[in-house]
Motif scaffolding. Sequence first.
Motif, PDB file in Angstrom:
ATOM      1  N   LEU A  81       0.840  -1.203   0.000  1.00 13.39           N
ATOM      2  CA  LEU A  81       0.000   0.000   0.000  1.00 13.39           C
ATOM      3  C   LEU A  81       0.873   1.249   0.000  1.00 13.39           C
ATOM      4  CD1 LEU A  81      -2.872  -0.720   2.546  1.00 13.39           C
ATOM      5  CD2 LEU A  81      -3.052  -0.308   0.068  1.00 13.39           C
ATOM      6  N   ILE A  82       1.900   1.227   0.852  1.00 13.54           N
ATOM      7  CA  ILE A  82       2.806   2.374   0.928  1.00 13.54           C
ATOM      8  C   ILE A  82       3.543   2.525  -0.396  1.00 13.54           C
ATOM      9  CG2 ILE A  82       4.851   3.270   2.111  1.00 13.54           C
ATOM     10  CD1 ILE A  82       3.848   1.757   4.639  1.00 13.54           C
ATOM     11  N   ALA A  83       3.891   1.389  -1.010  1.00 12.96           N
ATOM     12  CA  ALA A  83       4.602   1.442  -2.290  1.00 12.96           C
ATOM     13  C   ALA A  83       3.722   2.069  -3.373  1.00 12.96           C
ATOM     14  CB  ALA A  83       5.037   0.039  -2.703  1.00 12.96           C
ATOM     15  N   GLU A  84       2.442   1.724  -3.402  1.00 13.45           N
ATOM     16  CA  GLU A  84       1.525   2.338  -4.383  1.00 13.45           C
ATOM     17  C   GLU A  84       1.522   3.858  -4.229  1.00 13.45           C
ATOM     18  OE1 GLU A  84      -0.303   1.583  -6.941  1.00 13.45           O
ATOM     19  OE2 GLU A  84       0.046  -0.578  -6.911  1.00 13.45           O
ATOM     20  N   ASP A  85       1.457   4.284  -2.965  1.00 12.81           N
ATOM     21  CA  ASP A  85       1.431   5.714  -2.691  1.00 12.81           C
ATOM     22  C   ASP A  85       2.744   6.363  -3.130  1.00 12.81           C
ATOM     23  OD1 ASP A  85       0.089   7.979  -1.467  1.00 12.81           O
ATOM     24  OD2 ASP A  85       1.645   7.871   0.086  1.00 12.81           O
ATOM     25  N   TYR A  86       3.839   5.670  -2.892  1.00 14.75           N
ATOM     26  CA  TYR A  86       5.162   6.170  -3.277  1.00 14.75           C
ATOM     27  C   TYR A  86       5.248   6.334  -4.799  1.00 14.75           C
ATOM     28  CZ  TYR A  86      10.286   6.540  -2.633  1.00 14.75           C
ATOM     29  OH  TYR A  86      11.580   6.966  -2.578  1.00 14.75           O
ATOM     30  N   MET A  87       4.733   5.346  -5.524  1.00 20.46           N
ATOM     31  CA  MET A  87       4.771   5.418  -6.987  1.00 20.46           C
ATOM     32  C   MET A  87       4.030   6.659  -7.470  1.00 20.46           C
ATOM     33  SD  MET A  87       6.676   2.898  -7.668  1.00 20.46           S
ATOM     34  CE  MET A  87       6.703   3.068  -9.455  1.00 20.46           C
ATOM     35  N   GLU A  88       2.908   6.955  -6.818  1.00 19.85           N
ATOM     36  CA  GLU A  88       2.142   8.134  -7.224  1.00 19.85           C
ATOM     37  C   GLU A  88       2.989   9.404  -7.060  1.00 19.85           C
ATOM     38  OE1 GLU A  88      -1.895   8.119  -5.661  1.00 19.85           O
ATOM     39  OE2 GLU A  88      -1.976  10.292  -5.953  1.00 19.85           O
ATOM     40  N   VAL A  89       3.707   9.476  -5.945  1.00 19.03           N
ATOM     41  CA  VAL A  89       4.538  10.674  -5.704  1.00 19.03           C
ATOM     42  C   VAL A  89       5.632  10.790  -6.763  1.00 19.03           C
ATOM     43  CG1 VAL A  89       6.064  11.872  -4.099  1.00 19.03           C
ATOM     44  CG2 VAL A  89       4.145  10.535  -3.219  1.00 19.03           C
ATOM     45  N   VAL A  90       6.343   9.700  -7.020  1.00 20.25           N
ATOM     46  CA  VAL A  90       7.475   9.827  -7.952  1.00 20.25           C
ATOM     47  C   VAL A  90       6.982  10.003  -9.395  1.00 20.25           C
ATOM     48  CG1 VAL A  90       9.213   8.771  -6.465  1.00 20.25           C
ATOM     49  CG2 VAL A  90       7.863   7.305  -7.989  1.00 20.25           C
ATOM     50  N   TYR A  91       5.854   9.407  -9.748  1.00 20.87           N
ATOM     51  CA  TYR A  91       5.290   9.675 -11.094  1.00 20.87           C
ATOM     52  C   TYR A  91       4.962  11.159 -11.236  1.00 20.87           C
ATOM     53  CZ  TYR A  91       4.481   4.609 -11.936  1.00 20.87           C
ATOM     54  OH  TYR A  91       4.616   3.262 -12.128  1.00 20.87           O
ATOM     55  N   LYS A  92       4.369  11.715 -10.186  1.00 19.15           N
ATOM     56  CA  LYS A  92       4.043  13.147 -10.254  1.00 19.15           C
ATOM     57  C   LYS A  92       5.305  13.971 -10.489  1.00 19.15           C
ATOM     58  CE  LYS A  92      -0.106  13.261  -7.272  1.00 19.15           C
ATOM     59  NZ  LYS A  92      -0.580  13.586  -5.892  1.00 19.15           N
ATOM     60  N   LEU A  93       6.394  13.599  -9.785  1.00 23.77           N
ATOM     61  CA  LEU A  93       7.634  14.368  -9.927  1.00 23.77           C
ATOM     62  C   LEU A  93       8.261  14.160 -11.306  1.00 23.77           C
ATOM     63  CD1 LEU A  93       9.124  13.663  -6.372  1.00 23.77           C
ATOM     64  CD2 LEU A  93       8.487  15.927  -7.249  1.00 23.77           C
ATOM     65  N   TRP A  94       8.370  12.907 -11.719  1.00 23.17           N
ATOM     66  CA  TRP A  94       9.063  12.618 -12.985  1.00 23.17           C
ATOM     67  C   TRP A  94       8.246  13.038 -14.205  1.00 23.17           C
ATOM     68  CZ3 TRP A  94      10.241   7.149 -10.741  1.00 23.17           C
ATOM     69  CH2 TRP A  94      11.455   7.176 -10.052  1.00 23.17           C
ATOM     70  N   GLU A  95       6.935  12.817 -14.131  1.00 21.45           N
ATOM     71  CA  GLU A  95       6.109  12.989 -15.325  1.00 21.45           C
ATOM     72  C   GLU A  95       5.328  14.298 -15.328  1.00 21.45           C
ATOM     73  OE1 GLU A  95       6.213  10.815 -17.794  1.00 21.45           O
ATOM     74  OE2 GLU A  95       7.246   9.146 -16.811  1.00 21.45           O
TER      75      GLU A  95
END
Lengths: 459, 459
Positions: free
Chosen positions: B159-173
Amino acid sequence: MRQEIRLNAFDMNCVAHQSPGLWRHPRDRSGEYNRLGYWVELAAVLERGLFDGLFLADVLGVYDVYGQNADAALRNATQIPVNDPMLLVPAMAQATRHLGFGITCTLSYEPPFTFARRMSTLDHLTEGRIGWNIVTGYLDSAAKGLGRDRQNAHDDRYLIAEDYMEVVYKLWEGSWEEGAVLRDKERGIFTDPAKVHRVHHASQHHRLDAIHLAEPSLQRTPVLYQAGSSTKGRAFAGRHAECVFMSGPSPQVVAPRVQGVRQAAEEAGRDPASVLIFALATVIVAPTAAAAAAKHEEYRSYVSVEGALTLFSGWTGLDFSRYDPDQEIRYIDNDAGRSALENISRADPERVWTVREVAEHAGIGGIGPVIVGDPAGVADQLERWMELTGIDGFNLAYAVAPETFVDVVDLLVPELQKRGRYKQRYGEGTLREKLFPGGRRLLTPPHPAAGYRPFPASR
Amino acid sequence: MRQEIRLNAFDMNCVAHQSPGLWRHPRDRSGEYNRLGYWVELAAVLERGLFDGLFLADVLGVYDVYGQNADAALRNATQIPVNDPMLLVPAMAQATRHLGFGITCTLSYEPPFTFARRMSTLDHLTEGRIGWNIVTGYLDSAAKGLGRDRQNAHDDRYLIAEDYMEVVYKLWEGSWEEGAVLRDKERGIFTDPAKVHRVHHASQHHRLDAIHLAEPSLQRTPVLYQAGSSTKGRAFAGRHAECVFMSGPSPQVVAPRVQGVRQAAEEAGRDPASVLIFALATVIVAPTAAAAAAKHEEYRSYVSVEGALTLFSGWTGLDFSRYDPDQEIRYIDNDAGRSALENISRADPERVWTVREVAEHAGIGGIGPVIVGDPAGVADQLERWMELTGIDGFNLAYAVAPETFVDVVDLLVPELQKRGRYKQRYGEGTLREKLFPGGRRLLTPPHPAAGYRPFPASR
């Protein structure tokens, strides 16, 4: 040899580090900051010039005080975009043998356990050429990137930093004894477990219960750099710093600060001379004084006043977009802002300065002096700085990269060598051994790091 | 060409990564893991062999389940000492042009803001050759290094990993539009502020309010690797992974898992064939089958049973020091432990295995198969694996480094090329473009990352 003048290069993994607007100069190549080849070439130039090290600044936020947003910073590439500094080191290390690398890491946002492993890894890969510039950060925008509303208060930051130092000293110095790693193929023992110790730490700010993941590197604790100029910052430097960076426009401004740092070291029980102090400066040197002056003038035509004021706003927390650039600074109605600009204007205290003039002046070399001349003229001025301030050398920023460094290496270094003021070759050993003649590769008492190494230090 | 067989190298910034005890082999050079030259040389070997990438594992803790302490891990150098993997990449990138680099980063302990900048920096410096192996960690000892008592529960980690992916996608993309960076020297605009967007994120686990500090790199989001085999892990891979690493002793064990991952991708709305699956394997190849068998036998004589059991204990959480090594595994009174060993023993289901025999078997190549033979024999076996499992290639571990990789490059690769099963040269472009023929350098819908890029994608 007369007192040696030491040279460091001051750079950052971004465009036009301390020279806002000069990315537009036709010969500036700092726009290649995101390419390995650019850095490898720079490292080779610095090693050719026997520089002690390349010092890489860093910020984890954007300069968004000017105009209350990031627009001016983005437009002017005011230290944004900014990439990670650590990741430049391995490629540069592979291309050099002696050059040291001082890396800025903002401890407020790095878990000490993983940070300590990164520094140990770099110290291994560079064979002991790593330094760490300890900073606590100064931008609220960085805190916001790391999930907070704002930074910790200034004095709290130094309390937290003290605690952080204790954790990383425990990891670097106290976890693996010298001789723990046997690599004994016959007996099948890589590491002797009896010589590896668990680090326990439980404070308000940091908790940890682990062994350090890296075996001891040559220097264990990287060479410690610091640049804080506040009372707390100076006391911190007195306790921990092996090298201090200092910024001021004139020898008169810098001299008492040098004395302050040495006094802080003495108060911490250390030899005041054991702290090496480097003053920020930008050198513009050419074969003749006239050619140097012309080059300076040409560089100045590329300065961005908005870019410079964006930097000042970030450093001081005051929004300089609210002032008319043609206003005289003595009438600025904010003490902190006026004093920030006055600090720079002390380069020529007789002159009446406007905001724009200060920005234009600082657009090359920031808060430090710009020293312009032929090799002999520049060498004279550097010697004068050394005598008036008691510093050990200079932290050289660039106006145009890598041109500024190439000029120093080709023109100034031979002049300093002729005067017996500059080394003819590198010493052997780690960065710490090169910086401190007769020195050891490990920190020794009374430096606090040595107290965390509860076993005999070998060389 | 018949279906291409893709090769990755599997390594770690430590000694004897998957071959406990083989650091004692006279030709093993993994003990040089802390020297840049070793890695630069390895990268050149892999690029000569047209490997897609070098995949670097990592752990942030010590294997301290065996015997309830770190002693066995330290003695056997069981993935301890272990240095940071990221810092190897820049030097290897400088020495190569095509080789990709898959870096393991444990997101549980890395603030997303600074992690995202590190990956962007690497993607810049490598010109788009970076992949990220997304892991959540499996050692309590790592959690203790990062100030916690234990890890989060397994399902919470995802669950935490899903949330983390959202943060880094926002930053990268989502932070910098394509075309935001103008580098317009005439108009003095480096970046167009209108095209840079602030990222807001406020969840239970991560908060952030900032622009990404790095300008867009060629790939933006690094190529995403994943290796989770649990139900939650497979669902996570189905949503995010572009490449999946899989470990199993036989095609029969691996085939249904491959199908499981492809099904998970389909359930996430993605083309099941768009996920590349690499199976762990160790290849021991020599000019003749007899020479290969002799080499295998010689390697086996260096396996450390204690080292292998230390790894198993860490992976399973069960202390294997409590079992007699000569006990048959079918009588082990712990379901998880028995099943872990049985998984490996399926390499030869007919045989009655003891704990020691499983450890000796897995002492080379871990959970994956060891494929031994002359070039034709090994190629036959790899082709059989491809056909029986539906994988896309292999993640090759070493027995002795770099010898195992040199043998593969010199002997196996030409054989695979002769069979039309292996590329004759690298494709152009980024790692993503090389891995996915006709692919784009950016992730595209329906991959979730593309949804965070609210502006037209250019190639």
